[in-house]
Structures are given as C-alpha cells and as structure tokens.
Enzyme design. Structure first.
Site, short mmCIF file in Angstrom:
data_model
loop_
_atom_site.label_atom_id
_atom_site.label_comp_id
_atom_site.label_asym_id
_atom_site.label_seq_id
_atom_site.Cartn_x
_atom_site.Cartn_y
_atom_site.Cartn_z
NE ARG B 297 -4.21 -1.90 1.62
CZ ARG B 297 -5.27 -2.20 2.35
NH1 ARG B 297 -5.34 -1.77 3.60
NH2 ARG B 297 -6.24 -2.91 1.84
CE1 TYR B 435 -1.92 0.87 -8.19
CE2 TYR B 435 -2.16 -0.37 -10.22
CZ TYR B 435 -1.47 0.54 -9.44
OH TYR B 435 -0.32 1.10 -9.92
CD GLU B 436 -1.83 -3.71 -2.74
OE1 GLU B 436 -1.65 -4.24 -3.85
OE2 GLU B 436 -1.95 -4.36 -1.70
N GLY B 437 -6.48 -1.66 -2.71
CA GLY B 437 -7.41 -1.10 -1.72
C GLY B 437 -7.79 0.31 -2.10
CD GLN B 442 -5.60 2.03 1.35
OE1 GLN B 442 -4.91 1.92 2.37
NE2 GLN B 442 -5.72 1.05 0.48
#
Lengths: 252, 592
Positions: B297, B435-437, B442
């Site tokens: 992240r 992407y990646e959350g 977050q």
C-alpha cells in the site's frame, strides 16, 4: 598489464552553466557535479580491457578537493580496482595536472594510461599530450578504437581527414574520443562494492610537485544571447541583408 | 514527449533532514549505509531512469500489450530495458542478503522506487509486484520454498505476481472460489483470477504467481483461504524452468491508463490443474497477505508521488516555454508569469514535496518497526507504520489526481492532446486510488483498525509529536504564522478524533460516512507537519550557511504555501466530519 585512468570532476553536462556576477569564473556553488564524460569513456575502456583479460588492474586517479572522491567512487563503481586522490584546493591547470600525473605514472608504472581527450569545463585538450611529452611516451589522441596487441597498442584516431591508426609501443598514453565506447550504468552491487575499494590520498608535496600558475584568468562572460530572427519577404531582401547587414556575402 | 529528471536535491533533503537517514541507519543496524552512499545510489538510479525507462513511457502508452499464441507480448523495448534493470541489480535493493539481496533500508528502496515509478509507471509495476511476491515468500515460505524461488526473483531473472481478485471477489476476498486440491507434495490449483498485473510477458524465463485459493476442507469466509506459489514453468531437477504449468493468460484488459502494464485474466487448471506449493500454514493465506500489505500500500502511495512529480515536470517545462502574453513593447512572455499559472505550479510543487515527506517518513517506519532493538520501540514504530500506511496510500494517491489534473490544466488545450504527454500522466494516475485497496478501503482502515480499535491512541501519539513541531515553529519569528496554521489544523485533527470516538458506537454509519474526510484531514495535517519540519530545517541550514541557499529559500516558500493554501482544507474536512452521516445516509435507495 596495469592501466591508469585519470578522471576529472566537472560540472554535470545537464546543468545550465552560469557565470558569477563579478565575471571572475563560472558559478560552481551548489551545482551538480559529475564525472567528465570523456573520462567516463576512459574508465569504461580500461574496465573492458580488464574484462577481456588484457588488463590485470585498473587504477583511477583524480586531482582536486575532497569532493572529487565522489567521481573516483563513481569510477570504482564502473569497475576500476582502486583510486588515488591528489588533494588540491582548486583544480590546477593542465601543465600542473600533467606533472602530477607523470609522478603517479612513475610510481605506478602502468603499461597504458587512458585519459579523456578534454574536460567539458575548460575544453583545453592538453593534459594527455603534455603527459606524453613529460614522460617521453608515445601518445594516441582522440581514440575511437583501442586494441592491445602484444607489446603494442593499436589506436585508431579520429582526425580531420578520417581515421588514422597508429601502433604505439607500450607503455603509451591514449586519450579518448566520444565514439570509443558507450559507458555502462553502474550496477547497484558495484556501487556497494565501490565504497570498500581502496582509495589513497596524496598531496602534490608527497609527489614532489610544486604547483605553478602559468596562465591567469582575466574574466568570464556568458555567450551573447541569441537575438530573435526576422522574416524576410523575398529572396532579394535576404541576399541584401546577407550582403549589407550580416556581411557574409560579398557584393558582385 | 516529456523528459524526466530525478529531483535528487529534494529527495536528499527529505532523507537527510526530515527522515534523518544517518540516525535511522545507525538505530536500525544498517551500519554501512549513510547519506553519501544513498546519494551515489540515487544518482545512478536517476541516470538509468531518465535514459532507459523514461523514453519507453510513451511507447508503452501508445503501443500497449498484445495477447498472442505464445502469451502476452509486452511493449517493444521493455524486454531490453528489463534486462538492463535486472543486470543493474536494482531488483535486489532491499532484499535479504542471504538470498542475494543488498539488504538496504526500505526508506532508501522507496526513494529509488520513486525514480522507476516516475520514469515509467507501467514498467515500474513489474518489479513492484515482484518485490511483493518476494516479501510474501520471505516472511511465510518454508526454507525449501525460499531456496527454490527467492534467489532468481531477487536477481530479477524471474518476476512475481499477486493473484487475489476474482470476478466475484474484489474487496471482499471471503468470496474467493479458486480451489487447491492436495496431490503428493504439491497442490492442483483450479480457478480464474482477474486484474493480474504483469500476469504474463516474455521478458523473463519464468513468472512466479502467488495465488489465494481454498483447500477442500477450508472453512467458509476469509479464514479458509490459503496462499500458494504457482510458477509459469515447473522447475526441472536442476532448478531450471522446464515443463509449462497449467496457468495461462486468457485475456488482457483494455484500460484507461498504464497501457504498458499487462492486466491479465489468469486461468488456472484449464487442463490437468496448475501445480502449486503451499506458502505458510493452510487457511492462513490472508494473514500472509496482510503482513506485506503495509509495504504494498505504501508503494502505491509512492506511485502517487511519482506520477505527480512527472506531471509537474512536464507542466513546468510547458509553462516556461509557452508564449501567451504580450509586453507593451510587443515582445511575448511565457505563461509562467501569470499568477493563476503560478498558483497551479505552486500547488503541484508543494503538494509533491509534502507527499514525498509523508511517503518517505512512512517508509522509514517500516525500517524502524522491522529492526527495532527493543520491544517497546518496535511496538511504537509498528503502531506508527500501521497508522501512516492508509494515509500514505489514500492521501498521496488522491492528491496525485489533483496534481495531474493541474498538470493538464496548465497545458491548456494542448493538455487535452495526447502528444504533449500530460494526458498520459493524468490517465495513468487514475488507477492509483483504486488498486491495492480503494480510497474508501484505506479510509475505513484508518478509522477502524487504526483508530477505533485502539481508542485513538495511535493518532494521539502522532499529534503529540506534531505539537512539538507547532511549538518549534511558533518559537521562530519568521515561521510563527506557519506554526499558527499548523496549530489550527492540529486542533481540527484533535476535534475529528474526538468526534469519531464519541459518535462511532452510537451511529453505525458514522465511521463509514466520515472516513474519507477523516483520512484527508490527517493527510493534510501530516503534510503540514512535515513541511513545517522542513521549513525549520531549511531555516537552520540557511542560518548555518550550509546547503544550497536557492533550494532552501524555495523550500521555505513552498512550506509557507502549503500552510496558507492547503492546510485550511483540514477545517472544511472537520466541518464535514462533524455533520456526521445524516444527509449521506438519509435517502432511501429508491430516491436515488
């Protein structure tokens, strides 16, 4: 065979050069510095000779304040084996550099000395030639190809009329032109190794050289700014201006 | 086409004056690492990024990738560049020395990574994903798995991918359906994964996929997911890639941006089943993924910094050369003279510098947590790392949208034209908040696990530290106004924290409704804090006659701009937070 390479710390070629406001010199304060590109080519050539098994050791020497150790480390990261810094407060002029290098050559006894043909700051193109004269060694300047063959080195030189190939007896002095090779990027492992390679510091006094000034810098001015162009309405007007304003054509 | 030049001076300032690299290295046992070595590494990486990766950026965008009979063919030129990248050892920067890595600090790896991501975001994703896969195997794999896979992934001979998402399992990984069937010393993997970045290419001799799947006896939900290594080519007895494994890319996505990065639909087990090897314990796959989630992240947060920087460089060059004003004598001047263009450039510049501070301080917390000498320090560093991670990811990538938007805006009509390059940065940046959350995830992480779960303790500690900077600023006559602005933002942070702690339990929609405002508030507060710190350091250095005065004076102005123009956003966020979930949740679904 031992190869000695001389390298110089110069203003980075990407930096827009500025002149000091009092016109005494180029302003180097807080400017990015780098390895002189011609010197980088010299290091690359020496490292290639080592990789080919021709050279057994590559020694890099630089002259200048402590900061020039950065450039020695850069050369070590490219593959040189050890470094020598000759500590001076400022960058001495060519003849002094050649005298200092001559002493290093006497001590190190390399078979081949490779230098850049010139540095991109002063563009003197003198040191290699002076070093050759001081040591009475054969020199091949502006090299675009270097091949060691037995006790000779064949150097292809970029001369005005084309290419000239000389066979020089070793030991010899070679200065590099731009087309000799394309230097590699230093790899991360080699940058890490470079910090552990030996780097010896000497002074001109250690080498028994007294630095003397033979030239004096009177003043430095930036090149005149280019004026905006003008559009001409006809060929006749162009010819007229070339004759009468630019004075590059003679009347007839 | 726009050129990229690494902003070495700013990176060095943040590393040395904000992060405190030398102290960090000393505390964390990186005895041989110092500012000088960092400079040598960053300089060389900068050269490589500018000369090799940057020219391929636009090629990746216009040419993209192609799925052919032999699999995905990457953009031409990428293979050669990747080989140079791997030969340069850049893949090994922070990896474990025992497997051929250089063992350098994460914060330095992060600073170098900014170069790759700025130079070519699509290309940079490939080593980024490999690094994630290396971490997963390093932390959770058996010794045998590590010996088998790590050396060649660290050297860059093989790349790695992360396979989480499925058509019905995106944010909600509990819905994963891919199956893993035990067979002798391995498993057969059967299922489909989507959105797999660099899932296939021809650049290397093997690709190592990390895949989440369910064992036959797996409990339902997230507690039944296991992690597997599935190579594209199975290894022969000498450890060389041999027989093709039953995993194939069956489609590549057509996307808004990052065209040079293949986004693959991966099919496992169309024939006999893809052979895979279990990483860690059965059913613990998701927690394996979580340990590296902080790094992944943060790495995407850093991509936000990187693409913003690239967009800024392009816009700045345009603003200096675009003649669109006329002086009284008839001569023309460039648009950088216009106040509104200045406003946009300053907003880009100060956002980027603040983001770089936040991202590198976040990256340093990984080193502090991972290599602390005692348990109390470790725990404190870990809490800080966990707190900063959603801020780095969420805030930096959101701000990157605004910065790349401004980059295009400065270009005027030309910004809408692809050839100037600005549009590509704007499009490439768009994936980063997803992407990646996503940003929403977050923000939920920040209000939930990182705040409510510890009764706001992590935030309280952070704000105590920010208070120190406020007082230091207030002590300096020339920086007192910045101190007051930061205090006001800090008060907003305190009030937001209190509001969340007071309201989260009584209103189940409260946390989710205010979470993004909450995250953005703390993003600006952290940015203001570290820019304030930067101003203090710049002032001290100027007073001592050290450093480049032009750079340091500009830093003072950039910090001032941040406190005047960006920090006030914390007040608006606070008001929105205090309004709670009311109007957000009031409509019934039919009213939309």
């Amino acid at each position: 065979m031992k190869v000695l390479v001389a390298v110089k710390r110069v203003i980075d070629y990407n930096v827009k050069v500025r002149v000091k406001s009092d016109h005494t010199d180029v302003d180097l304060a807080n400017v990015k510095m780098a390895l002189n590109p011609f010197c980088e080519i010299a290091v690359e050539e020496a490292v290639r000779l080592k990789e080919a098994g021709t050279a057994s050791e590559v020694v890099v020497v630089s002259i200048g304040p402590k900061a020039c150790q950065e450039q020695i480390r850069t050369a070590l990261a490219l593959g040189a084996d050890r470094g020598i810094q000759i500590e001076t407060d400022t960058m001495p002029e060519s003849l002094n550099v050649a005298k200092l290098l001559a002493k290093v050559v006497e001590a190190e006894q390399p078979q081949l000395v490779i230098l850049g043909k010139q540095s991109i700051d002063a563009d003197n193109n003198q040191t290699g030639q002076m070093l050759g004269a001081l040591l009475d060694l054969p020199q091949g300047t502006f090299a675009s190809d270097v091949k060691v063959a037995g006790d000779k080195v064949n150097v292809t030189r970029e001369v005005d009329g084309g290419l000239q190939t000389l066979a020089l007896n070793l030991p010899a002095i070679v200065t590099t032109d731009l087309r000799l090779n394309e230097p590699r990027y230093a790899s991360l492992p080699n940058i890490m190794k470079a910090k552990k390679k030996p780097l010896e510091v000497k002074t001109p006094t250690d080498l028994g050289v007294e630095l003397k000034s033979h030239t004096r810098l009177l003043n430095v001015t930036p090149p005149a700014e280019r004026q905006a162009g003008i559009r001409v309405s006809s060929v006749d007007e162009l010819v007229d201006k070339l004759k009468n304003e630019a004075k590059v054509l003679r009347g007839g | 086409m726009s050129e990229y030049k690494h902003p070495l001076k700013d990176t060095e300032f943040v590393l040395n004056e904000v992060v405190g690299l030398d102290d960090l290295c000393h505390e964390s046992g990186f005895e041989e690492i110092n500012a000088e070595l960092a400079s040598a590494i960053l300089t060389e990486a900068g050269k490589f990024g500018s000369a090799v990766l940057s020219p391929l950026n636009v090629v990746g965008d216009t040419q993209g990738v192609k799925l052919t009979e032999k699999g995905v063919e990457e953009t031409s030129g990428f293979k050669q560049a990747y080989r140079q990248f791997a030969e340069g050892g850049w893949n090994s920067l922070i990896a474990d020395e025992a497997f051929g890595g250089q063992g350098l600090p994460n914060v330095l790896g992060t600073a170098v990574n900014e170069i790759w991501q700025s130079a070519n975001l699509s290309f940079g994703l490939c080593p980024l994903l490999t690094q994630g896969a290396v971490e997963a195997i390093s932390h959770h794999g058996s010794d045998e798995l590590k010996q088998t896979w790590l050396p060649k992934m660290i050297s860059g001979e093989w790349t790695g991918t992360m396979n989480l998402t499925e058509p019905d399992a995106g944010t909600d990984l509990a819905a994963i359906k891919t199956r893993a069937v035990p067979e002798e010393d391995h498993y057969r993997i059967i299922g489909q994964k989507i959105f797999i970045t660099w899932g296939d290419h021809q650049m290397t001799g093997n690709i190592i996929h990390l895949v989440l799947a369910r064992l036959p006896d797996a409990p339902a939900g997230v507690k039944g997911i296991s992690l597997f290594v599935v190579p594209k080519f199975l290894l022969d007895e000498n450890g060389h890639p041999g027989k093709r494994n039953d995993v194939h890319c069956v489609s590549v996505e057509h996307k808004l941006g990052i065209h040079g990065s293949p986004t693959c639909v991966m099919s496992y087990g169309d024939n006999e089943g893809a052979i895979g090897y279990l990483v860690g314990e059965p059913h613990k796959g998701l927690s394996c993924m979580f340990t590296m989630m902080n790094c992944a992240r943060q790495a995407v947060g850093l991509q936000g910094v990187a693409i913003a920087e690239r967009s800024y460089q392009q816009a700045l060059a345009y603003a200096k050369e675009r003649l669109q004003g006329t002086n009284r004598d008839g001569s023309r001047f460039s648009i950088i003279k216009f106040p509104d263009v200045r406003r946009m450039l300053m907003q880009m510049k100060s956002s980027i510098e603040a983001m770089r501070c936040v991202a590198l301080v976040g990256a340093a917390s990984v080193d502090r947590a991972g290599r602390a000498q005692d348990e109390a320090t470790r725990r404190k560093a870990l809490a800080r790392l966990e707190l900063l991670t959603p801020i780095v990811k969420g805030w930096c990538t959101e701000l990157a949208q605004e910065v790349t938007y401004l980059g295009t805006q400065i270009n005027g009509g030309m910004g809408f034209i692809e050839e100037t390059g600005s549009a590509q940065h704007y499009r490439d940046a768009r994936i980063l908040t997803i992407y990646e959350g996503t940003t929403g995830i977050q923000a939920l992480d920040l209000v939930g696990r990182k705040t409510l779960l510890n009764r706001g303790e992590s935030l309280a500690e952070l704000m105590t530290e920010i208070e120190q900077t406020v007082m230091a600023l207030e002590d300096q006559a020339t920086l007192a106004a910045q101190g007051r602005a930061l205090r006001k933002a800090l008060d907003a942070g305190q009030a937001a924290r209190r509001w969340l702690l007071d309201n989260a339990s009584s209103d189940p929609s409260a946390a989710g409704s205010v979470s993004v405002q909450f995250m953005m508030l703390f993003g600006y507060l952290c940015g203001g804090w570290l820019m304030g710190h930067s101003a203090l350091r710049a002032q001290t250095l100027l007073g001592a006659g050290k450093g480049d005065p032009e750079y340091l004076k500009a830093k003072l102005v950039t910090a001032q701009f941040f406190s005047e123009q960006l920090l006030p956003r914390t007040q608006a966020s606070l008001e929105a937070i205090q309004a709670g979930s009311g109007s957000i949740m009031a409509l019934n679904e039919d009213q939309f």
